[in-house]
Design a protein around this motif. Structure first.
Motif, mmCIF file in Angstrom:
data_model
loop_
_atom_site.group_PDB
_atom_site.id
_atom_site.type_symbol
_atom_site.label_atom_id
_atom_site.label_comp_id
_atom_site.label_asym_id
_atom_site.label_seq_id
_atom_site.Cartn_x
_atom_site.Cartn_y
_atom_site.Cartn_z
ATOM 1 N N LEU A 124 0.821 -1.208 0.000
ATOM 2 C CA LEU A 124 0.000 0.000 0.000
ATOM 3 C C LEU A 124 0.855 1.259 0.000
ATOM 4 O O LEU A 124 0.476 2.278 -0.593
ATOM 5 N N ARG A 125 2.007 1.204 0.647
ATOM 6 C CA ARG A 125 2.899 2.369 0.683
ATOM 7 C C ARG A 125 3.385 2.722 -0.730
ATOM 8 O O ARG A 125 3.613 3.897 -1.041
ATOM 9 N N ALA A 126 3.511 1.700 -1.586
ATOM 10 C CA ALA A 126 4.039 1.902 -2.938
ATOM 11 C C ALA A 126 2.942 1.959 -3.995
ATOM 12 O O ALA A 126 3.239 1.970 -5.194
ATOM 13 N N LEU A 127 1.673 1.997 -3.556
ATOM 14 C CA LEU A 127 0.558 1.908 -4.513
ATOM 15 C C LEU A 127 0.458 3.171 -5.358
ATOM 16 O O LEU A 127 0.234 4.263 -4.850
ATOM 17 N N ARG A 128 0.622 3.000 -6.669
ATOM 18 C CA ARG A 128 0.571 4.134 -7.604
ATOM 19 C C ARG A 128 -0.745 4.193 -8.372
ATOM 20 O O ARG A 128 -1.230 5.274 -8.689
ATOM 21 N N TYR A 129 -1.295 3.025 -8.733
ATOM 22 C CA TYR A 129 -2.512 2.987 -9.546
ATOM 23 C C TYR A 129 -3.508 1.993 -8.962
ATOM 24 O O TYR A 129 -3.132 0.920 -8.484
ATOM 25 N N VAL A 130 -4.792 2.366 -9.033
ATOM 26 C CA VAL A 130 -5.894 1.436 -8.759
ATOM 27 C C VAL A 130 -6.738 1.381 -10.032
ATOM 28 O O VAL A 130 -7.284 2.405 -10.467
ATOM 29 N N VAL A 131 -6.811 0.205 -10.635
ATOM 30 C CA VAL A 131 -7.618 0.010 -11.840
ATOM 31 C C VAL A 131 -8.972 -0.549 -11.419
ATOM 32 O O VAL A 131 -9.034 -1.550 -10.693
ATOM 33 N N ILE A 132 -10.058 0.091 -11.853
ATOM 34 C CA ILE A 132 -11.412 -0.399 -11.571
ATOM 35 C C ILE A 132 -12.056 -0.754 -12.911
ATOM 36 O O ILE A 132 -12.461 0.126 -13.679
ATOM 37 N N ASP A 133 -12.096 -2.039 -13.213
ATOM 38 C CA ASP A 133 -12.591 -2.505 -14.507
ATOM 39 C C ASP A 133 -14.106 -2.705 -14.464
ATOM 40 O O ASP A 133 -14.675 -3.003 -13.410
ATOM 41 N N GLU A 134 -14.740 -2.545 -15.643
ATOM 42 C CA GLU A 134 -16.197 -2.712 -15.775
ATOM 43 C C GLU A 134 -16.926 -1.916 -14.694
ATOM 44 O O GLU A 134 -17.837 -2.414 -14.024
ATOM 45 N N CYS A 135 -16.532 -0.647 -14.530
ATOM 46 C CA CYS A 135 -17.048 0.137 -13.398
ATOM 47 C C CYS A 135 -18.534 0.441 -13.530
ATOM 48 O O CYS A 135 -19.181 0.807 -12.537
ATOM 49 N N HIS A 136 -19.110 0.290 -14.724
ATOM 50 C CA HIS A 136 -20.553 0.510 -14.866
ATOM 51 C C HIS A 136 -21.358 -0.553 -14.123
ATOM 52 O O HIS A 136 -22.559 -0.373 -13.883
ATOM 53 N N SER A 137 -20.717 -1.674 -13.748
ATOM 54 C CA SER A 137 -21.437 -2.722 -13.025
ATOM 55 C C SER A 137 -21.624 -2.382 -11.548
ATOM 56 O O SER A 137 -22.373 -3.050 -10.841
#
Length: 787
Positions: A196-209
């Protein structure tokens, strides 16, 4: 029965128009097509990758056969690399995955060269385990030339215990789902601290669901993630991918709580799409109150899939239920055997519940042409790549235009022309759409509806957040304006305790277990097989009365069971495997009380209102219907206790003068209101991203709280899901469509295509079709301009 199509010339791929022409041969078949829409092919537009993308990543992409990105892929990457959260909302097969993978892989590669520490990390969230597994395979293939710089790993409930520590310590692209983030990662954040300290990106796929109550829960899980990341000194950028959606940036902002840039121009190429609307014919059967009954979408879809397979046309038929998928595949196989005994083995079913290796084998067989036809649930709708299809048949409107285009987009994914056919069910919304094509083809897709401030959603997440790190007043801005007001209630319930300037979780139980983000209403009901004692699965408590009551037909992984007994005290439904020739539908009665009116607008003499209500619901019986025809075989009484629900509703009232103007007399009033209620519930999914089973309604000639004839439509979830609020804001368009749907139906006195409801507790009596048309017309005459 199926027609007698002529197979195409050997080696030739027929055009979509030619395929449709063959399906429509014969006078009765041609009459079933109510509209044909032609979408022309589109030429793609390339761009260059941003300079910050590492050359090794570009080389890896080229090795996968992609020389240059489409313009929308390059723009998405530019925003991501600038540290701006972005949502890419473009069509099916437009390369959304590569749009976010390019900057993520480049950043991970940069991080792998850091002299100290573990380097950059990224988190991928998918609504289903299957999609996460598909994405891991895709990332592994794409990133193979990068060596160990990219280490993708799935972390979900199926991940073996011995692998989980490796994922935490060494995985730098972790693929999971919101459920595991809620229950497994955030409560154990100390063990994930280096990730978590190194977290650069969070990808949220199919976000319309992520919509309705589920989407509202996920929105709060994401806020908890952002809070924990801040504790470790990281501020990840969110990259979201969506099917084409209305106002995607607005929906993404509501989901993440952050400003989000939207990319909506699809610059990928597309082949010609011919889209036909298909209405099954009326049969000689009669349903409740003698209403005419249409041929079922199941039977009609099986015919079309048979014809398409005989033509050699690779097709997926999308079906709403697992049982429906199995049934259509079975009927198609039987009919193909009458034509050519080599053909039945080239059609199969595809649904949730299959093993991953079974799904992969079916996908490969469809892709390489061994399979000609697949009857599939929406398990195939999200993200799974099945290029090479010629046609898609959609058995019943899938609930939203976004889903419709997602399913139609499964054909023609290699750039060739494709055919899509929507087969209407005997349902008000389906009937309306096949006769009002402009509602599908001339309208934008729906806005995603969610309400993170719903107190029933927010309260358990505040408890979970306090268990992760003590809550302070500075956190309230993150969780939304309702957070501060809930704290005294949580203290009074002895869930949180304030010490100095922070609130702490006080109990021994895990706070994350307070809520199931995909369900609500109490502990789930376990479904147990009588003979073996085997646990088959669970059902949300809120759905148990309608789905696993005594005598209910329950489907689990392709096997049909009948419920022998629902034990509410122990939350257990005892079932026995059987193969009844019918399905079951619960019937209920509902009473409603107004708790608070938030907003009220004059509509002539009448009123349109939105506010809080308490609903008392009781399941009183169930119907048995034939599987193919839908014919009602009988009704069985049930003795179940009432349930209460505090939720949100929209309602409208009319006055005596309006009734006189509409020529609705006292004898007709109950039937007119009841018919308008049924039809408006059926039409609401066109305006809010909901299913008709997510909402309920009540109509009464004299309601004790309004003292007027009143129709209510309410959210079927505690605290509301945002659907009734959406209905309030689009009421003029929604009720106009409702009136038009009733008026355009060809039946005389009402039928399942317009005013009859499959879940009516009163046996669809009384109903007055013409009274409902006149009543809605008079109400709409008073609607304010611009609503």
């Amino acid at each position: 029965m199926a027609s007698n199509p002529v197979p195409p010339d050997a080696g030739a791929r027929p055009s979509p128009g030619m395929i449709l022409e063959r399906l429509a041969r014969g006078a009765t078949r041609a009459a079933r097509i109510t509209h044909t829409e032609h979408l022309p092919p589109r030429i793609g537009r390339h761009a260059d990758w941003p300079e910050q993308i590492r050359p090794e990543v570009i080389d890896a992409i080229r090795s996968a056969g992609i020389e240059r990105p489409w313009a929308h892929q390059a723009r998405t990457s530019e925003h991501a690399l600038r540290g701006e959260s972005v949502v890419v909302a473009t069509g099916t097969a437009s390369g959304k995955s590569l749009a976010y993978l390019a900057p993520v892989l480049s950043t991970l590669l940069d991080g792998s060269e850091a002299p100290n520490g573990r380097g950059a990390t990224a988190l991928y969230l998918a609504p289903t385990k299957a999609l996460a597994a598909d994405q891991r395979r895709a990332v592994r293939e794409l990133a193979a030339p990068l060596g160990t710089a990219v280490r993708p790993a799935v972390y979900d409930g199926d991940t073996p215990v011995e692998e989980r520590e490796w994922v935490r310590q060494y995985g730098n692209y972790v693929l999971t789902n919101p459920d595991m983030l809620h229950r497994g990662i955030l409560p154990a954040h100390a063990r994930w601290s280096s990730f978590l300290r190194a977290l650069r990106y969070v990808v949220i796929d199919e976000c319309h669901s992520y919509r309705g109550v589920f989407g509202s829960h996920v929105a709060q899980v994401i806020r908890r993630l952002r809070r924990i990341c801040a504790r470790y000194g990281s501020e990840p950028v969110f990259l979201l991918a969506s099917a084409t959606a209305a106002k995607p940036a607005q929906a993404a902002t509501r989901l993440t709580g952050l400003p989000v840039v939207e990319i909506t121009e699809d610059t990928s190429p597309r082949g010609e799409l011919v889209f036909a609307l298909w209405e099954p014919p009326l049969t000689e059967l009669h349903g409740e109150q003698g209403a005419p009954v249409r041929r079922t979408a199941t039977a009609e879809t099986a015919d079309l899939l048979t014809d398409l397979a005989v033509q050699g046309v690779r097709t997926v038929a999308f079906v709403r239920s697992r049982r429906g998928a199995e049934l259509i595949a079975l009927i198609t196989q039987e009919r193909l055997a009458e034509v050519d005994r080599s053909l039945p083995g080239r059609v199969a079913a595809y649904r949730g519940g299959y093993l991953p290796e079974e799904r992969r084998a079916l996908e490969r067989a469809l892709h390489n042409g061994d399979l000609l036809g697949l009857a599939a649930t929406t398990a195939l709708e999200l993200g799974v790549d099945v290029s090479g299809l010629d046609a898609v048949v959609i058995a019943g409107y899938p609930g939203t235009r976004a889903s419709l285009w997602q399913q139609a987009g499964r054909a023609g994914r290699s750039g060739q022309g494709a055919l899509a056919v929507l087969v209407a069910r005997d349902d008000p919304l389906d009937t309306y759409l096949v006769h009002h094509p402009e509602a599908l083809f001339d309208q934008p897709v729906e806005s995603t509806v969610l309400d993170p401030d719903n107190p029933y959603v927010l309260a358990p997440h505040l408890c979970a957040a306090a268990a992760e790190l003590p809550l302070t007043e500075s956190d309230f801005a993150l969780f939304g304006p309702a957070a501060g007001g809930l704290m005294p209630q949580l203290e009074a319930a002895n869930l949180l305790r304030r010490r100095a300037k922070a609130w702490h979780w006080t109990r021994r139980e895990r706070a994350a277990d307070l809520t199931d983000i995909r369900g609500q209403g109490g502990p789930p009901v376990q479904i147990v097989e009588v003979g073996t004692g085997r646990l088959l699965g669970t059902v949300d408590a809120a759905a148990a009365h309608t789905t696993v009551h005594d005598g209910a037909v329950h489907l689990h992984q392709g096997r049909t069971h009948v419920v022998q007994h629902l034990d509410l005290a122990d939350n257990v439904a005892l079932v026995e495997e059987a193969s009844p020739p019918y399905s079951t539908t619960a019937r209920d009665t509902t009473a409603i009380a107004v708790l608070e009116t938030d907003t009220e607008i004059p509509w002539g003499d009448g009123r349109l209102c939105f506010g809080s209500v308490e609903v008392t619901n009781q399941v009183v019986s169930f119907l048995r219907r034939k599987l193919i025809t839908g014919e009602v075989l009988g009704e069985t009484k049930l003795d179940l206790p009432p349930r209460t629900l505090r939720t949100r509703a929209v309602w409208w009232t009319v006055t005596e003068d309006q009734l006189d103007a509409a020529r609705v007399n006292p004898e007709q009033l109950g039937g007119a209101l009841h018919a308008a209620e049924h039809a408006s519930i059926g039409m609401l999914p066109l305006f809010a991203t909901c299913d008709r089973w997510d909402i309920g309604g009540v109509s009464i000639p004299l309601h004790p709280d309004t003292l007027l004839p009143t129709v209510f439509v309410y959210d079927g979830h505690p605290g509301g899901a945002g659907f009734a609020e959406r209905a309030f804001h689009t009421a003029a368009a929604w009720l106009t469509a409702t009136r038009d749907a009733i008026a355009s139906c060809e039946c005389e006195a009402g039928c399942p295509s317009c005013i009859q409801s499959p879940k009516c507790g009163n046996g669809n009596d009384p109903l007055h079709k013409r009274g409902a048309i006149r009543l809605l017309g008079e109400l709409l005459r008073g609607a304010p301009q611009g609503t």
